[in-house]
Enzyme design. Structure first.
Site, PDB file in Angstrom:
ATOM      1  N   HIS A   1     101.033   8.043 -52.681  1.00 23.34           N
ATOM      2  CA  HIS A   1     100.674   9.431 -52.972  1.00 23.34           C
ATOM      3  C   HIS A   1     101.927  10.290 -53.018  1.00 23.34           C
ATOM      4  O   HIS A   1     103.037   9.803 -52.822  1.00 23.34           O
ATOM      5  CB  HIS A   1      99.660   9.951 -51.958  1.00 23.34           C
ATOM      6  CG  HIS A   1     100.085   9.765 -50.529  1.00 23.34           C
ATOM      7  ND1 HIS A   1     101.186  10.395 -50.002  1.00 23.34           N
ATOM      8  CD2 HIS A   1      99.573   9.001 -49.538  1.00 23.34           C
ATOM      9  CE1 HIS A   1     101.316  10.041 -48.747  1.00 23.34           C
ATOM     10  NE2 HIS A   1     100.363   9.181 -48.438  1.00 23.34           N
TER      11      HIS A   1
ATOM     12  N   CYS B   1      89.514   3.754 -31.648  1.00 17.05           N
ATOM     13  CA  CYS B   1      89.288   4.199 -33.034  1.00 17.05           C
ATOM     14  C   CYS B   1      90.101   3.335 -33.989  1.00 17.05           C
ATOM     15  O   CYS B   1      91.319   3.286 -33.897  1.00 17.05           O
ATOM     16  CB  CYS B   1      89.671   5.663 -33.221  1.00 17.05           C
ATOM     17  SG  CYS B   1      89.562   6.173 -34.960  1.00 17.05           S
TER      18      CYS B   1
ATOM     19  N   CYS C   1      92.601   5.324 -36.176  1.00 20.67           N
ATOM     20  CA  CYS C   1      93.865   5.688 -35.518  1.00 20.67           C
ATOM     21  C   CYS C   1      94.647   4.467 -35.078  1.00 20.67           C
ATOM     22  O   CYS C   1      95.814   4.571 -34.761  1.00 20.67           O
ATOM     23  CB  CYS C   1      93.614   6.534 -34.274  1.00 20.67           C
ATOM     24  SG  CYS C   1      92.706   8.043 -34.534  1.00 20.67           S
TER      25      CYS C   1
ATOM     26  N   LYS D   1      96.558  21.826 -47.296  1.00 14.77           N
ATOM     27  CA  LYS D   1      96.705  20.392 -47.349  1.00 14.77           C
ATOM     28  C   LYS D   1      95.829  19.774 -48.441  1.00 14.77           C
ATOM     29  O   LYS D   1      94.709  20.180 -48.661  1.00 14.77           O
ATOM     30  CB  LYS D   1      96.271  19.842 -45.990  1.00 14.77           C
ATOM     31  CG  LYS D   1      96.520  18.394 -45.846  1.00 14.77           C
ATOM     32  CD  LYS D   1      96.278  18.011 -44.430  1.00 14.77           C
ATOM     33  CE  LYS D   1      96.128  16.512 -44.359  1.00 14.77           C
ATOM     34  NZ  LYS D   1      96.511  16.001 -43.075  1.00 14.77           N
TER      35      LYS D   1
END
Length: 481
Positions: A20, A130, A133, A299
RNA sequence: CGCGGGGUAGAGCAGUGGCAGCUCGUCAGGCUCAUAACCUGAAGGUCGUUGGUUCGAAUCCAACCCCCGCAACCA
């Protein structure tokens, strides 16, 4: 500049998605710095590393979703990053892949040394994990029982893992930061880093293999694999000889590291603690670039529809123009909105009208007056001194990794050239040949300097410009858009 | 009171106590070698708000307002 060799590396992007615009920013910044120092120190005295981080549970899941063998999956995305580098003229010396066998060996060696130092221990751990994460989340962090970052419910886990005693290095790291205030750029981030160090905890550095078959085996414990960050971070020294060639390592390390705002804790704390554990110096420089925001100044997010794709931009404007805008149009070390209108304006006024047009008018005049413009002995001393002193200012920005500021100063130099040529009127029929020849050689010297100093930012155009100037051939270097 | 960054001309930014600056845009003039480019000049700001310190504040202090990031594809 403390020695003649310079090592620079980006972070290794996680290969679970397409490159990106943020990757583009980091890669082209590192490339510009690498190119500048290569021209300064010699190609053989700069080593520029990029690569991809290919382990972890996220990768494993994503490969399953796409129905690919995991190695096949990471190969596919690693290739995307290589293509991406080629597209944007990112001229790396090494493309590091963490699924490579050599990386496995070196990472295991790193582990062993930390263990010998007494910094690794085993602990039973239960909690909520998680996957997004790749870490355990404390009860306090949970929002409605979900991960605040990913909005997903963490998995209950109860397992025995290895831990790294990062807390051993808390005081050491604080001292290091205090006595090396210049290590982190920009300096506004120093307080943030200090706070992160103060709140340091030991980190879990392994996972059970039965849960995660995709990873590096822990030495002497086949049931456990490396936690993805612990293996990935070691790449920075592995690539320059850690565990295999100590002499080479000493030649290149410590190096310069680029990373994004979300990576401060990993590069600035965890990695620095790991280095201390194995007895290596801390990084020479930590450069935290800004975040590329959407055109609306917030963002980028798919849901907001303000995502800028580097591939789309390349198709629309060409790689060098996108490079130019990323390096020059947005501040090197702070967040900034990506606006196509700004890109167009900036390119037209700074590259096409100022630099490109000056090159063209000088070559055109040289041709019509029948003048050679590459005779350095014909450059007037006062003029040369002025150009050389501008060069010094520009180089001092580059030496401080301030790419955008350096470019601003280069533009000033070209701008001064345009004022000079207007004032001297070398096209005037009143001028005698020698005077005209002097003026044009002065400008030739100025342009040579501009071309050389702009090369790290727009390398292809500058190499064309260099040839045009040497051969005295007219060229439209930057077409207006 | 979670942590951090920021608010200066239409846009993007620089400016750490001493006459508010730069680039782009706008307007006027000039030049004409050049890519409708280049050069000169002008207009345009109560420096987020309020209070304080000071001979003097965009700059230091306090409070408040607003935006953004950390933090949801991700760097």
């Amino acid at each position: 500049m403390n020695n003649k060799k310079l090592y620079i590396t980006t972070t290794l992007p996680y290969v679970n998605a397409e490159p990106h615009i943020g990757h583009a920013l980091e890669f082209v910044q590192a490339d510009a710095i690498s190119r500048y120092f290569k021209s300064k120190l010699g190609k053989e005295n700069v080593f520029f590393n990029v690569g991809t981080d290919e382990h972890g549970q996220k990768m494993f899941k994503k490969a399953q979703e796409e129905g690919l063998e995991i190695q096949e999956f990471v190969n596919k995305y690693a290739q995307r990053f290589k293509d991406f580098c080629k597209l944007f003229f990112v001229d790396y010396d090494f493309f590091y892949r963490t699924s490579d066998e050599n990386h496995h060996k070196a990472a295991q060696e790193f582990w062993k040394r930390c263990k010998e130092k007494g910094d690794i221990y085993k602990k039973r751990y239960s909690g909520k994990y998680c996957v997004g994460c790749e870490r355990y989340i404390t009860e306090k962090e949970l929002v409605d029982g979900k991960c605040p970052d990913h909005g997903t419910e963490p998995e209950e886990k109860d397992e025995e893992n290895y831990f790294f005693k990062l807390t051993n290095y808390k005081d050491h790291l604080l001292k290091w930061l205090d006595s090396n205030p210049e290590v982190l750029k920009p300096k506004q981030k120093r307080e943030e880093l200090k706070r992160i160090i103060e709140e340091i905890e030991d980190i879990s550095i392994s996972r059970l293999r039965e849960n995660l078959p995709w990873g590096i085996e822990v030495p002497d414990d086949p049931e456990q694999v490396f936690y993805v960050w612990f293996d990935a971070l070691t790449n920075y020294v592995n690539v320059i000889g850690f565990g295999t060639d100590e002499e080479k390592l000493n030649e290149w390390w410590p190096g310069i590291q680029l990373f994004g705002p979300d990576n401060l804790r990993f590069q600035g704390v965890i990695w620095q603690g790991m280095l201390a554990s194995v007895g290596l110096d801390h990084s020479q420089k930590l450069l935290e670039h800004g975040m590329v925001l959407g055109p609306d100044g917030t963002k980028m997010a798919k849901t907001k529809g303000n995502v800028i794709s580097p591939f789309d931009q390349e198709e629309k404007f060409g790689a060098e123009i996108v490079r130019f805008y990323l390096l020059v149009g947005i501040p090197t070390f702070s967040d900034s909105a990506y606006k196509e209108d700004d890109l167009i304006n900036m390119y037209n006024s700074r590259l096409a009208n100022n630099f490109g047009n000056l090159l063209n008018r000088v070559i055109h005049l040289a041709q019509s007056k029948g003048v050679e413009i590459n005779k350095e002995e014909l450059v007037e001393q006062d003029f040369k001194r002025k150009v050389d002193s501008m060069r010094e200012e520009i180089e001092s920005y580059y030496n401080d990794y301030e790419i955008a500021l350096a470019a601003g100063k280069i533009d000033e130099l070209a701008d001064w050239g345009n004022k000079y040529i207007t004032e001297k009127e070398p096209w005037s029929k009143e001028l005698d040949f020698d005077t005209c020849q002097n003026i044009l050689n002065n400008l030739g010297y100025l342009l040579k300097t501009v071309i050389e100093l702009y090369s790290p930012i727009v390398p292809e155009s500058c190499s064309k410009a260099k040839i045009a100037l040497e051969r005295n051939e007219k060229i439209i270097l930057f077409n207006k858009i």
